[in-house]
Design a protein around this motif. Structure first.
Motif, PDB file in Angstrom:
ATOM      1  N   ALA A  37      33.068  38.495  30.981  1.00 58.59           N
ATOM      2  CA  ALA A  37      33.559  37.595  32.025  1.00 58.59           C
ATOM      3  C   ALA A  37      34.203  37.562  33.165  1.00 58.59           C
ATOM      4  O   ALA A  37      35.028  36.708  33.865  1.00 58.59           O
ATOM      5  N   THR A  38      31.983  37.971  33.610  1.00 59.90           N
ATOM      6  CA  THR A  38      31.671  38.061  34.922  1.00 59.90           C
ATOM      7  C   THR A  38      31.502  36.779  35.545  1.00 59.90           C
ATOM      8  O   THR A  38      31.271  36.306  34.939  1.00 59.90           O
ATOM      9  N   GLU A  39      32.232  36.329  36.533  1.00 58.81           N
ATOM     10  CA  GLU A  39      31.692  35.224  36.892  1.00 58.81           C
ATOM     11  C   GLU A  39      31.314  35.067  37.719  1.00 58.81           C
ATOM     12  O   GLU A  39      30.413  34.102  38.404  1.00 58.81           O
ATOM     13  N   THR A  56      32.570  40.484  39.104  1.00 59.48           N
ATOM     14  CA  THR A  56      33.512  40.158  39.678  1.00 59.48           C
ATOM     15  C   THR A  56      33.789  39.703  38.660  1.00 59.48           C
ATOM     16  O   THR A  56      33.543  38.441  38.220  1.00 59.48           O
ATOM     17  N   SER A  57      35.509  40.081  38.194  1.00 58.87           N
ATOM     18  CA  SER A  57      36.181  38.936  36.911  1.00 58.87           C
ATOM     19  C   SER A  57      37.876  38.491  37.350  1.00 58.87           C
ATOM     20  O   SER A  57      37.709  39.392  37.632  1.00 58.87           O
ATOM     21  N   GLN A  58      38.027  37.081  37.928  1.00 56.93           N
ATOM     22  CA  GLN A  58      39.478  37.584  37.799  1.00 56.93           C
ATOM     23  C   GLN A  58      40.148  38.284  38.794  1.00 56.93           C
ATOM     24  O   GLN A  58      41.349  37.993  39.190  1.00 56.93           O
ATOM     25  N   GLY A  59      39.421  38.042  39.919  1.00 58.39           N
ATOM     26  CA  GLY A  59      39.245  38.611  41.231  1.00 58.39           C
ATOM     27  C   GLY A  59      39.315  39.648  42.050  1.00 58.39           C
ATOM     28  O   GLY A  59      39.424  40.178  42.663  1.00 58.39           O
ATOM     29  N   ASN A  60      38.574  40.556  40.356  1.00 56.49           N
ATOM     30  CA  ASN A  60      38.796  42.212  40.691  1.00 56.49           C
ATOM     31  C   ASN A  60      37.458  42.117  40.082  1.00 56.49           C
ATOM     32  O   ASN A  60      36.279  41.316  39.397  1.00 56.49           O
TER      33      ASN A  60
END
Length: 93
Positions: A37-39, A56-60
């Protein structure tokens, strides 16, 4: 002759990768770091044994470590290994 992987060489590699190859770093995290899920990702350090990435994924943001399949001998080995890894990661994704 290629440079040994010192902290200064690590900084140089990280700056180049973060500036010019951000998509590749995210792909390393997704495929080799098992974080699909890494953005976005940032390469923090590289040494002969592996690389440290902020993924970072979904702000985390999570710091992960990805080991290389061999001990790098120098900066040229790092260059060739990172290229091979991104090519392999693209085939897997």
């Amino acid at each position: 002759m290629a440079d040994p992987i010192t902290p200064a060489v690590s900084d140089r590699i990280c700056a180049h990768m973060n500036d010019d190859h951000a998509e590749a770093i995210a792909l390393y995290a997704q495929v080799y770091g098992d974080r699909p899920a890494t953005e976005q990702a940032e390469l923090l350090a590289i040494d002969p044994e592996g690389m440290t990435i902020n993924a970072t994924s979904q702000g985390n943001t999570e710091t992960i470590r990805i080991a290389f399949d061999h001990t790098l001998s120098d900066s040229e080995d790092a260059h060739q290994t990172l290229i091979a890894m991104v090519k392999q990661a693209r085939q897997k994704s």
